[in-house]
Design an enzyme around this catalytic site. Structure first.
Site, mmCIF file in Angstrom:
data_model
loop_
_atom_site.group_PDB
_atom_site.id
_atom_site.type_symbol
_atom_site.label_atom_id
_atom_site.label_comp_id
_atom_site.label_asym_id
_atom_site.label_seq_id
_atom_site.Cartn_x
_atom_site.Cartn_y
_atom_site.Cartn_z
ATOM 1 C CE1 TYR A 141 72.018 -12.355 64.153
ATOM 2 C CE2 TYR A 141 71.915 -14.034 62.438
ATOM 3 C CZ TYR A 141 71.721 -12.725 62.857
ATOM 4 O OH TYR A 141 71.241 -11.798 61.979
ATOM 5 C CD GLU A 229 69.893 -9.269 63.925
ATOM 6 O OE1 GLU A 229 69.756 -8.184 64.521
ATOM 7 O OE2 GLU A 229 70.819 -9.490 63.133
#
Ligand code: GDP
Ligand code: MN
Length: 419
Positions: A141, A229
């Site tokens: 992530y 993101e």
């Protein structure tokens, strides 16, 4: 993951409004095109809006990358698509066609769309990048965003990437690392290496990650974004590091510097009331509460929303009618606010400086008469130039409008009408 807000009891709400207010969302395929321009390696893909185009896209990708498998990905402004059935693997061109048929036109419900879901108008046909090979694939992530508290950019990253990052953030927050970047000097080499190291990488994958992070940070900075993101960032089985997903928020106030990015706006993804408000040049942001508000000035609008919360309501919107609120604009603003069926009361909070309170009061009275059938109570708080005259106008109109001069009285009235 939703944009994480720095915790601060009173300003918490504020930050949320500001972030929603200043952001333009774009699709995954558009975010990836920005990444690619800055040299970030991506999962290659081609966007399509019919099953036939999807098949053509798959064929071109096969020529370009040699891939024999593809993923069909719904393009909507919300995450969680995988879990909601909006991301599917295709192992043949027939699969591509069938899946595109199935996903295009579906109303996709994810934890970020709300129960009403979002209509899918486009799919991204992407190369399969989870192919088997030398080493196992790994999902990380990574996001870059602004830490408003410190005025620095922050890179958040984790070894626990993939579809459950919300759970990771909630249950095991220590597995999410942070690297703060001073915007004056940018991301330093040692920081990029620390990130690659903390992700447990070595050899070629380590070098690739250093390049990936550096290019990602440049993309964030160069496009004046407030969020990039990437979840997952994938380490392929041949040790390439690439962006499989991209959720990007661009700073609306900087869009004038990027005409090409401005063109990425997709109004079919935006709230129809917000689009309507833009036509009238009203700064309106729809929220989920029950008290509509009409205020002049963004700062006063923020303070008003806090006040509504403190008196037991939830703001239904942010609306700044601007410094030159004419009777006509007030009426248009009322029409916009009333389009939202959740509105149970309306608070008008105007500070009369250039705009005279009696003129706003006249606007309220006119709107009431012209729109007709307004059955929600309206609380009007006027302060400043000609406040008394404004209050008298409203009190004399005989309408279901409560007037107040003091903010506390207005707050009390909001509390009372909601009861
Ligand atoms: P999100 O669910 O909206 O965040 O959409 P993502 O773009 O992150 O995709 C969801 C999931 O689909 C990823 O976490 C992967 O597990 C899976 N996925 C994405 N691309 C591929 C691919 O090329 N091959 C395979 N097998 N799975 C993929
Ligand atoms: Mn994702």
């Amino acid at each position: 993951m939703k944009v994480p807000m720095m915790k601060c009891p009173i300003f918490d709400g504020h930050l949320l409004y500001i972030s929603k207010f200043l952001c333009m969302n774009i699709h995954e395929y558009q975010g990836k095109s920005i990444l690619s321009r800055y040299g970030v390696r991506i999962q290659e893909g081609i966007v399509a809006d019919s099953p036939e185009q999807a098949v053509e896209a798959a064929k071109s990708l096969n020529k370009q990358t040699g891939t024999q498998w593809w993923v069909v990905k719904a393009q909507i402004h919300a995450g969680g698509r995988g879990k909601g059935g909006g991301v599917k693997l295709a192992k043949s061109l027939d699969d591509v066609k069938d899946l595109a048929k199935q996903i295009l036109g579906m109303t996709l419900v994810t934890h970020q769309t709300g129960p009403e879901g979002k209509l899918v108008n486009k799919v991204l046909i992407a190369e399969d990048v989870y192919y088997p090979g030398e080493t196992p694939t790994r999902e990380f992530y990574m996001s870059v965003l602004l830490n408003r508290g410190t005025g620095r950019n922050i890179i958040m990253y984790s070894t626990e990437g993939g579809m459950d990052i919300e759970t990771v953030a909630e249950k095991t927050p220590h597995l999410i690392f942070k690297e703060e970047v001073d915007p004056r000097v940018g991301l330093q080499g040692f920081q990029a290496r620390r990130i690659a190291f903390n992700l447990g990488l070595s050899g070629n994958a380590f070098k690739e990650m250093v390049k990936f992070v550096s290019a990602l940070y440049k993309a964030y900075e160069g496009s004046d974004a407030s969020l990039f993101e990437i979840n997952p960032v994938l380490k392929t089985s041949d040790d390439k590091i690439l962006a499989v997903d991209a959720k990007v928020n661009l700073d609306e106030n900087a869009l004038y510097r990027h005409p090409d990015l401005m063109e990425m706006r997709d109004i079919t993804e935006e709230d129809p009331i917000e689009v309507e408000a833009k036509k009238f040049d009203l700064n309106y942001v729809k929220l989920d509460g029950n008290v509509g508000c009409m205020v002049n000035g963004a700062g006063l609008a923020m303070a008003t929303m806090d006040m509504i919360k403190m008196s037991g309501g939830e703001p239904a919107n942010f609306l700044d009618v601007g410094g030159t609120a004419s009777a006509k604009r007030v009426e248009e603003a009322f029409r916009i606010i009333l389009k939202d069926p959740n509105v149970k009361a309306i608070l008008v909070n105007i500070f009369g400086g250039i705009v005279r309170c009696d003129r706003v009061a006249q606007g309220v009275v006119d709107a009431y008469q012209n729109i007709g059938e307004i059955d929600v109570p309206i609380i009007v708080r006027l302060q400043g130039t000609n406040a008394e005259e404004g209050k008298q106008l409203i009190d004399a109109s005989g309408l279901k409008v409560h007037s107040a001069i003091q903010l506390e009285d207005a707050a009390r009235l909001v509390g009372e009408v909601l009861r």
